[in-house]
Design a protein around this motif. Structure first.
Motif, PDB file in Angstrom:
ATOM      1  N   UNK A  11       0.841  -1.198   0.000  1.00  0.00           N
ATOM      2  CA  UNK A  11       0.000   0.000   0.000  1.00  0.00           C
ATOM      3  C   UNK A  11       0.877   1.250   0.000  1.00  0.00           C
ATOM      4  N   UNK A  12       0.461   2.230  -0.746  1.00  0.00           N
ATOM      5  CA  UNK A  12       1.225   3.465  -0.846  1.00  0.00           C
ATOM      6  C   UNK A  12       0.936   4.329   0.375  1.00  0.00           C
ATOM      7  N   UNK A  13       1.996   4.804   0.980  1.00  0.00           N
ATOM      8  CA  UNK A  13       1.853   5.694   2.135  1.00  0.00           C
ATOM      9  C   UNK A  13       1.881   7.120   1.593  1.00  0.00           C
ATOM     10  N   UNK A  14       0.810   7.856   1.835  1.00  0.00           N
ATOM     11  CA  UNK A  14       0.799   9.218   1.287  1.00  0.00           C
ATOM     12  C   UNK A  14       1.788  10.126   2.023  1.00  0.00           C
ATOM     13  N   UNK A  15       2.373  11.012   1.276  1.00  0.00           N
ATOM     14  CA  UNK A  15       3.312  11.983   1.852  1.00  0.00           C
ATOM     15  C   UNK A  15       2.482  13.150   2.378  1.00  0.00           C
ATOM     16  N   UNK A  16       2.874  13.620   3.560  1.00  0.00           N
ATOM     17  CA  UNK A  16       2.157  14.755   4.152  1.00  0.00           C
ATOM     18  C   UNK A  16       2.526  16.023   3.379  1.00  0.00           C
ATOM     19  N   UNK A  17       1.575  16.532   2.659  1.00  0.00           N
ATOM     20  CA  UNK A  17       1.831  17.722   1.846  1.00  0.00           C
ATOM     21  C   UNK A  17       1.644  18.981   2.679  1.00  0.00           C
ATOM     22  N   UNK A  18       2.516  19.935   2.460  1.00  0.00           N
ATOM     23  CA  UNK A  18       2.374  21.242   3.104  1.00  0.00           C
ATOM     24  C   UNK A  18       2.194  22.269   1.993  1.00  0.00           C
ATOM     25  N   UNK A  19       0.947  22.628   1.800  1.00  0.00           N
ATOM     26  CA  UNK A  19       0.659  23.590   0.753  1.00  0.00           C
ATOM     27  C   UNK A  19       0.913  25.003   1.254  1.00  0.00           C
ATOM     28  N   UNK A  20       1.362  25.829   0.382  1.00  0.00           N
ATOM     29  CA  UNK A  20       1.641  27.223   0.736  1.00  0.00           C
ATOM     30  C   UNK A  20       0.349  27.933   1.154  1.00  0.00           C
ATOM     31  N   UNK A  21      -0.751  27.604   0.567  1.00  0.00           N
ATOM     32  CA  UNK A  21      -2.025  28.237   0.916  1.00  0.00           C
ATOM     33  C   UNK A  21      -2.430  27.890   2.350  1.00  0.00           C
ATOM     34  N   UNK A  22      -2.144  26.645   2.789  1.00  0.00           N
ATOM     35  CA  UNK A  22      -2.466  26.269   4.174  1.00  0.00           C
ATOM     36  C   UNK A  22      -1.585  27.033   5.167  1.00  0.00           C
ATOM     37  N   UNK A  23      -0.300  27.156   4.840  1.00  0.00           N
ATOM     38  CA  UNK A  23       0.625  27.892   5.721  1.00  0.00           C
ATOM     39  C   UNK A  23       0.196  29.353   5.808  1.00  0.00           C
ATOM     40  N   UNK A  24      -0.147  29.905   4.648  1.00  0.00           N
ATOM     41  CA  UNK A  24      -0.567  31.304   4.624  1.00  0.00           C
ATOM     42  C   UNK A  24      -1.874  31.507   5.398  1.00  0.00           C
ATOM     43  N   UNK A  25      -2.770  30.553   5.349  1.00  0.00           N
ATOM     44  CA  UNK A  25      -4.029  30.661   6.087  1.00  0.00           C
ATOM     45  C   UNK A  25      -3.774  30.691   7.594  1.00  0.00           C
ATOM     46  N   UNK A  26      -2.835  29.883   8.059  1.00  0.00           N
ATOM     47  CA  UNK A  26      -2.494  29.880   9.489  1.00  0.00           C
ATOM     48  C   UNK A  26      -1.868  31.217   9.894  1.00  0.00           C
TER      49      UNK A  26
END
Length: 131
Positions: A11-26
């Motif tokens: 099974x493929x383990x998904x990589x935890x993505x850090x989107x710039x839009x999420x960082x900017x929202x925080x």
């Protein structure tokens, strides 16, 4: 015949993505929170200042009302009569008013130079001077 089982993939383990839009929202949420705190602080400061000003005005009104209470005037002394005294100032010496034509009107009709006019004005002044 023996069938070979196909190879089973893990099974493929998904990589935890850090989107710039999420960082900017925080970051934007933190900024909005700080702005809200500042506005609340300013609002509290204005309310406190208005309250202090109102208290000062009330104190001023109380003080003025105390000062404006009518008080009895002291009775004048009738046992010693009033004797008017002569003034030590010099009398005013009356003098005639100067009725003259305004100088700017004479300049308009006269073809003299400015130096001649100033000389004539000086002579007229000294001639009409009252001693």
């Amino acid at each position: 015949m023996c069938l070979i089982k196909p190879h089973v993939k893990k099974n493929t383990i998904p990589i935890d993505l850090k989107l710039r839009s999420d960082i900017r929202a925080v970051e934007r949420a933190r900024f909005a929170h700080r702005v809200a705190e500042k506005l609340c602080l300013i609002k509290r400061y204005k309310m406190e200042r208005a309250r202090q000003q109102k208290l000062e005005e009330e104190e001023e009104i109380k003080r003025l009302r105390k000062e404006l209470i009518p008080k009895a005037q002291p009775m004048p002394y009738f046992d010693r009569p009033f004797v008017p005294r002569r003034s030590v100032k010099q009398l005013t010496v009356p003098r005639e008013p100067r009725f003259c034509i305004l100088q700017h009107k004479t300049i308009r009709y006269c073809r003299m130079s400015c130096n001649d006019m100033s000389r004539l004005e000086a002579e007229a002044f000294y001639k009409n001077r009252v001693l």
